[in-house]
Design a protein around this motif. Structure first.
Motif, PDB file in Angstrom:
ATOM      1  N   GLY A  59      37.347  46.879  40.382  1.00  0.00           N
ATOM      2  CA  GLY A  59      36.948  47.213  41.756  1.00  0.00           C
ATOM      3  C   GLY A  59      37.795  46.523  42.800  1.00  0.00           C
ATOM      4  N   ARG A  60      37.124  45.945  43.788  1.00  0.00           N
ATOM      5  CA  ARG A  60      37.858  45.349  44.920  1.00  0.00           C
ATOM      6  C   ARG A  60      38.698  44.148  44.505  1.00  0.00           C
ATOM      7  N   TYR A  61      38.459  43.579  43.337  1.00  0.00           N
ATOM      8  CA  TYR A  61      39.247  42.451  42.848  1.00  0.00           C
ATOM      9  C   TYR A  61      40.541  42.895  42.166  1.00  0.00           C
ATOM     10  N   GLN A  62      40.679  44.200  41.917  1.00  0.00           N
ATOM     11  CA  GLN A  62      41.884  44.691  41.256  1.00  0.00           C
ATOM     12  C   GLN A  62      43.114  44.254  42.043  1.00  0.00           C
ATOM     13  N   GLY A  63      44.105  43.762  41.341  1.00  0.00           N
ATOM     14  CA  GLY A  63      45.338  43.311  41.983  1.00  0.00           C
ATOM     15  C   GLY A  63      45.276  41.875  42.454  1.00  0.00           C
ATOM     16  N   THR A  64      44.128  41.211  42.267  1.00  0.00           N
ATOM     17  CA  THR A  64      44.024  39.807  42.646  1.00  0.00           C
ATOM     18  C   THR A  64      44.047  38.945  41.393  1.00  0.00           C
ATOM     19  N   SER A  65      44.219  37.662  41.581  1.00  0.00           N
ATOM     20  CA  SER A  65      44.287  36.740  40.463  1.00  0.00           C
ATOM     21  C   SER A  65      43.800  35.377  40.923  1.00  0.00           C
ATOM     22  N   PHE A  66      43.181  34.635  40.030  1.00  0.00           N
ATOM     23  CA  PHE A  66      42.782  33.268  40.357  1.00  0.00           C
ATOM     24  C   PHE A  66      44.016  32.386  40.557  1.00  0.00           C
ATOM     25  N   GLN A  67      45.073  32.669  39.805  1.00  0.00           N
ATOM     26  CA  GLN A  67      46.333  31.923  39.892  1.00  0.00           C
ATOM     27  C   GLN A  67      46.126  30.415  39.803  1.00  0.00           C
ATOM     28  N   ILE A  85      34.526  48.359  31.892  1.00  0.00           N
ATOM     29  CA  ILE A  85      34.155  49.139  33.075  1.00  0.00           C
ATOM     30  C   ILE A  85      32.807  49.813  32.860  1.00  0.00           C
ATOM     31  N   GLY A  86      32.565  50.316  31.653  1.00  0.00           N
ATOM     32  CA  GLY A  86      31.302  50.982  31.364  1.00  0.00           C
ATOM     33  C   GLY A  86      30.100  50.061  31.452  1.00  0.00           C
ATOM     34  N   ARG A  87      30.298  48.775  31.263  1.00  0.00           N
ATOM     35  CA  ARG A  87      29.180  47.831  31.279  1.00  0.00           C
ATOM     36  C   ARG A  87      29.049  47.076  32.588  1.00  0.00           C
ATOM     37  N   VAL A  88      30.129  47.004  33.357  1.00  0.00           N
ATOM     38  CA  VAL A  88      30.112  46.300  34.638  1.00  0.00           C
ATOM     39  C   VAL A  88      30.422  47.325  35.712  1.00  0.00           C
ATOM     40  N   ARG A  89      29.450  47.648  36.512  1.00  0.00           N
ATOM     41  CA  ARG A  89      29.599  48.751  37.463  1.00  0.00           C
ATOM     42  C   ARG A  89      30.042  48.300  38.856  1.00  0.00           C
ATOM     43  N   ASN A  90      30.053  47.019  39.090  1.00  0.00           N
ATOM     44  CA  ASN A  90      30.404  46.514  40.411  1.00  0.00           C
ATOM     45  C   ASN A  90      31.695  45.708  40.349  1.00  0.00           C
ATOM     46  N   ASP A  91      32.099  45.214  41.494  1.00  0.00           N
ATOM     47  CA  ASP A  91      33.314  44.416  41.600  1.00  0.00           C
ATOM     48  C   ASP A  91      33.164  43.102  40.829  1.00  0.00           C
ATOM     49  N   VAL A  92      34.184  42.770  40.036  1.00  0.00           N
ATOM     50  CA  VAL A  92      34.158  41.518  39.287  1.00  0.00           C
ATOM     51  C   VAL A  92      35.580  41.106  38.905  1.00  0.00           C
ATOM     52  N   ILE A  93      35.808  39.794  38.860  1.00  0.00           N
ATOM     53  CA  ILE A  93      37.027  39.248  38.293  1.00  0.00           C
ATOM     54  C   ILE A  93      36.599  38.103  37.386  1.00  0.00           C
ATOM     55  N   VAL A  94      37.121  38.087  36.170  1.00  0.00           N
ATOM     56  CA  VAL A  94      36.785  37.035  35.210  1.00  0.00           C
ATOM     57  C   VAL A  94      38.070  36.410  34.688  1.00  0.00           C
TER      58      VAL A  94
END
Length: 196
Positions: free
Chosen positions: A100-108, A30-39
């Motif tokens: 961020g906005r990707y929290q709770g999502t998954s590539f599945q 979180i400290g290094r990525v300040r925007n929405d991301v899913i990896v």
């Protein structure tokens, strides 16, 4: 906020991070990525719990995500995974981290998808997880459902199909191929059946 999805397992057990390590990894990321991301990454772990390799499989969002996550993972120590006989084994682990906005999502993303005429409760897709143990050549040696409540006919179909798939081998510390454990997502999709 960050969500870390790790595979939990049954008799064969996958490598994992302790809750404290997960929290430290989340804070660092979180400290290094300040925007929405899913990896979505794949980590090869030694029997001692040391990361041997980290590969980016997929990401969306902040461009800094991919360059930040593997170095953070490679500094962690995992709980060892165990094979069918209970001894520590190499493990190939797939992880997803969402901010961020990707929290709770998954590539599945399933490893394989199988069709069946119908699914419980009229669902269009049901995913199960199986623990697969491969020999050094990538052939399936053992396979079981990760979760006790997975329908046995789905587990058998998933393991049977997985045994017919070619998988990448796992390079150990000395560069030679070694047996390894991987928890695999298998999707069952309602449609024309092939025997499930």
């Amino acid at each position: 906020m960050l969500v870390l999805a790790l595979a939990a397992v049954s008799a064969m057990s996958s490598a994992s991070l302790s809750e404290g390590q997960q929290a430290q990894l989340m804070q660092r990321f979180i400290g290094r990525v300040r925007n929405d991301v899913i990896v979505r990454i794949e980590v090869d772990v030694s029997p001692e719990g040391d990361p041997l390799a980290c590969r980016m499989l997929e990401f969306h969002g902040d461009e800094r995500g991919p360059e930040q996550i593997c170095p953070a993972i490679e500094r962690r120590r995992f709980r060892s995974g165990t094979g069918p006989d209970g001894t520590p084994q190499h493990v190939r682990l797939e992880m997803e981290i969402a901010v961020g906005r990707y929290q709770g999502t998954s590539f599945q993303r399933p490893f394989i998808a199988l069709q069946t005429p119908s699914l419980p409760d009229g669902d269009e897709r049901t995913d199960i997880f199986v623990n697969a143990f491969f020999d050094a050549s990538g052939s399936l040696l053992a396979c079981e459902g990760r979760d006790a409540n997975a329908p046995q006919n789905f587990v058998e179909a998933a393991c049977g199909e997985l045994g017919r798939h070619e998988v990448r081998t796992f390079s150990g510390e000395d560069g030679n191929s070694v047996p390894y454990l991987q928890t695999v997502r298998v999707a069952f999709v309602a449609g024309p059946s092939q025997g499930v």
